[in-house]
Enzyme design. Structure first.
Site, PDB file in Angstrom:
ATOM      1  N   ARG A  22       0.840  -1.198   0.000  1.00 48.08           N
ATOM      2  CA  ARG A  22       0.000   0.000   0.000  1.00 48.08           C
ATOM      3  C   ARG A  22       0.874   1.246   0.000  1.00 48.08           C
ATOM      4  O   ARG A  22       2.017   1.216   0.403  1.00 48.08           O
ATOM      5  CB  ARG A  22      -0.899   0.019   1.246  1.00 48.08           C
ATOM      6  CG  ARG A  22      -2.063  -0.950   1.165  1.00 48.08           C
ATOM      7  CD  ARG A  22      -2.954  -0.822   2.399  1.00 48.08           C
ATOM      8  NE  ARG A  22      -3.568   0.478   2.494  1.00 48.08           N
ATOM      9  CZ  ARG A  22      -3.483   1.287   3.560  1.00 48.08           C
ATOM     10  NH1 ARG A  22      -2.797   0.933   4.618  1.00 48.08           N
ATOM     11  NH2 ARG A  22      -4.077   2.461   3.564  1.00 48.08           N
ATOM     12  N   LYS A  37       3.800  -6.926  11.712  1.00 44.51           N
ATOM     13  CA  LYS A  37       2.943  -7.220  10.561  1.00 44.51           C
ATOM     14  C   LYS A  37       3.209  -8.629  10.039  1.00 44.51           C
ATOM     15  O   LYS A  37       4.348  -9.009   9.791  1.00 44.51           O
ATOM     16  CB  LYS A  37       3.224  -6.195   9.469  1.00 44.51           C
ATOM     17  CG  LYS A  37       2.282  -6.312   8.305  1.00 44.51           C
ATOM     18  CD  LYS A  37       2.027  -4.963   7.727  1.00 44.51           C
ATOM     19  CE  LYS A  37       1.465  -5.047   6.336  1.00 44.51           C
ATOM     20  NZ  LYS A  37       1.083  -3.745   5.821  1.00 44.51           N
ATOM     21  N   ARG A  52      -1.308   5.269  13.001  1.00 43.32           N
ATOM     22  CA  ARG A  52      -0.323   4.757  13.968  1.00 43.32           C
ATOM     23  C   ARG A  52      -0.725   5.180  15.365  1.00 43.32           C
ATOM     24  O   ARG A  52      -1.518   6.118  15.538  1.00 43.32           O
ATOM     25  CB  ARG A  52       1.098   5.183  13.608  1.00 43.32           C
ATOM     26  CG  ARG A  52       1.317   6.645  13.510  1.00 43.32           C
ATOM     27  CD  ARG A  52       2.734   6.937  12.978  1.00 43.32           C
ATOM     28  NE  ARG A  52       2.841   8.303  12.541  1.00 43.32           N
ATOM     29  CZ  ARG A  52       2.964   9.349  13.350  1.00 43.32           C
ATOM     30  NH1 ARG A  52       3.020   9.174  14.650  1.00 43.32           N
ATOM     31  NH2 ARG A  52       3.017  10.577  12.862  1.00 43.32           N
TER      32      ARG A  52
END
Ligand code: BTN
Length: 319
Positions: A113, A178, A314
């Site tokens: 992304r 992640k 975030r």
């Protein structure tokens, strides 16, 4: 090349004779072939006199027969491609009729992304692009990437990852690292008939970041979480099943029917966060998502809604 790798994927020793017989070349020619494999796929082969050859790290290679058996749509399996999403779009442009699935063992220009790249070493992770036809206009796209996140979350749980969760809009994290990401790309007119490429990347058996590609965020892989090699064909089967289930629910009832479930799995519900769009940012408290999958933030006492593929969230340092 593929038959050689298939024999070697177990990480055990195989004699030059056995390998030579399997691929129809002389024992002497095998070492040359193995060196070519090492260079092409960034693999390490050990050669031990009297015992033969073995891969430094065993692999779980993808198998087209197993992939086809677990998919309700045609599967294209590639050894190497720039990006499965890019390949899927090219395939569409050349007249292929969805649904179909493009999977690769390696991507040389994997896309993430917001213009980022996606580390895609050979034979370790999953690079999966499912192409679907969308005919219901924008409504059928609303919340779609979040629903894909829910399906992926269930597949991760089936693989033994218990503490995975979602981060808006569609990151999958384990302990703040992640493990998987989703990139949707559209082709055609979203207000009318269009096609969507659902690109999914899952770090499955990756142990270290590829030599030439630094990964610019904390990451983990299924192997690191469950403590052993994961069967990638089995993972695809589970992902296919979960996607079918969730996409069906989404198509019939819309994202609203899955919103509660999504929020229940959202790791950052209630947290203080910063939402960034390019150089601009907004601080607020995460309230959840709305019926279209847009983010609801409480900003200075008021609820504000944000949507768009270029946004990133975030945590605020003090949250
Ligand atoms: C993200 O940045 O979180 C999205 C990552 C998406 C990666 C996948 S891998 C398969 C597909 N092909 C690509 O080039 N990207 C997606």
């Amino acid at each position: 090349m593929q038959s050689l790798l298939r024999l070697l994927q177990d990480g055990q020793f195989h004699s030059g004779e056995e390998l030579g017989a399997a691929v129809g070349v002389s024992r002497a020619a095998i070492w040359k072939r193995l060196q070519a494999l090492e260079a092409e796929f960034d693999l390490q082969v050990h050669k031990v006199r009297g015992r033969g050859y073995r891969l430094e790290t065993p692999l779980s290679l993808l198998d087209i027969d197993l992939l086809t058996a677990s998919s309700s749509f045609p599967v294209i399996l590639l050894q190497q491609v720039d990006s499965t999403n890019a390949q899927a779009l090219r395939h569409l442009a050349s007249g292929a009729v969805p649904p179909f699935l493009v999977i690769a063992e390696q991507q040389t220009a994997g896309r993430g992304r917001r213009g980022r790249s996606w580390a895609s070493p050979f034979g370790e992770n999953l690079y999966y692009s499912l192409v679907l036809r969308v005919s219901g206009g924008m409504r059928q796209l609303e919340g779609l990437s979040l629903v894909v996140g829910l399906a992926l979350l269930q597949a991760l749980r089936e693989a033994g990852v218990e503490n995975a969760g979602l981060k808006w809009p569609n990151d999958l994290l384990v302990d703040g690292r992640k493990v998987a990401g989703i990139l949707l790309e559209l082709s055609g007119d979203p207000a009318d008939i269009c096609h969507v490429v659902i690109g999914i990347g899952v770090n499955i058996n990756m142990r270290v970041a590829p030599r030439d590609e630094a990964i610019d965020q904390p990451w983990t892989s299924l192997r690191q979480v469950v403590g052993g090699q994961v069967d990638r064909n089995g993972f695809v089967a589970s992902l296919n099943r979960q996607l079918q289930h969730y996409l069906q629910l989404h198509q019939t009832h819309g994202f609203a029917s899955l919103r509660e479930q999504w929020e229940a799995n959202h790791l950052w519900q209630g947290r203080a966060a910063v939402l960034a769009a390019g150089l601009q940012s907004v601080q607020g408290r995460v309230l959840g998502v709305d019926d279209t999958g847009a983010l609801r933030l409480e900003v200075e006492g008021q609820e504000k809604v944000f949507s768009g593929g270029e946004l990133s969230l975030r945590l605020r340092d003090d949250s």
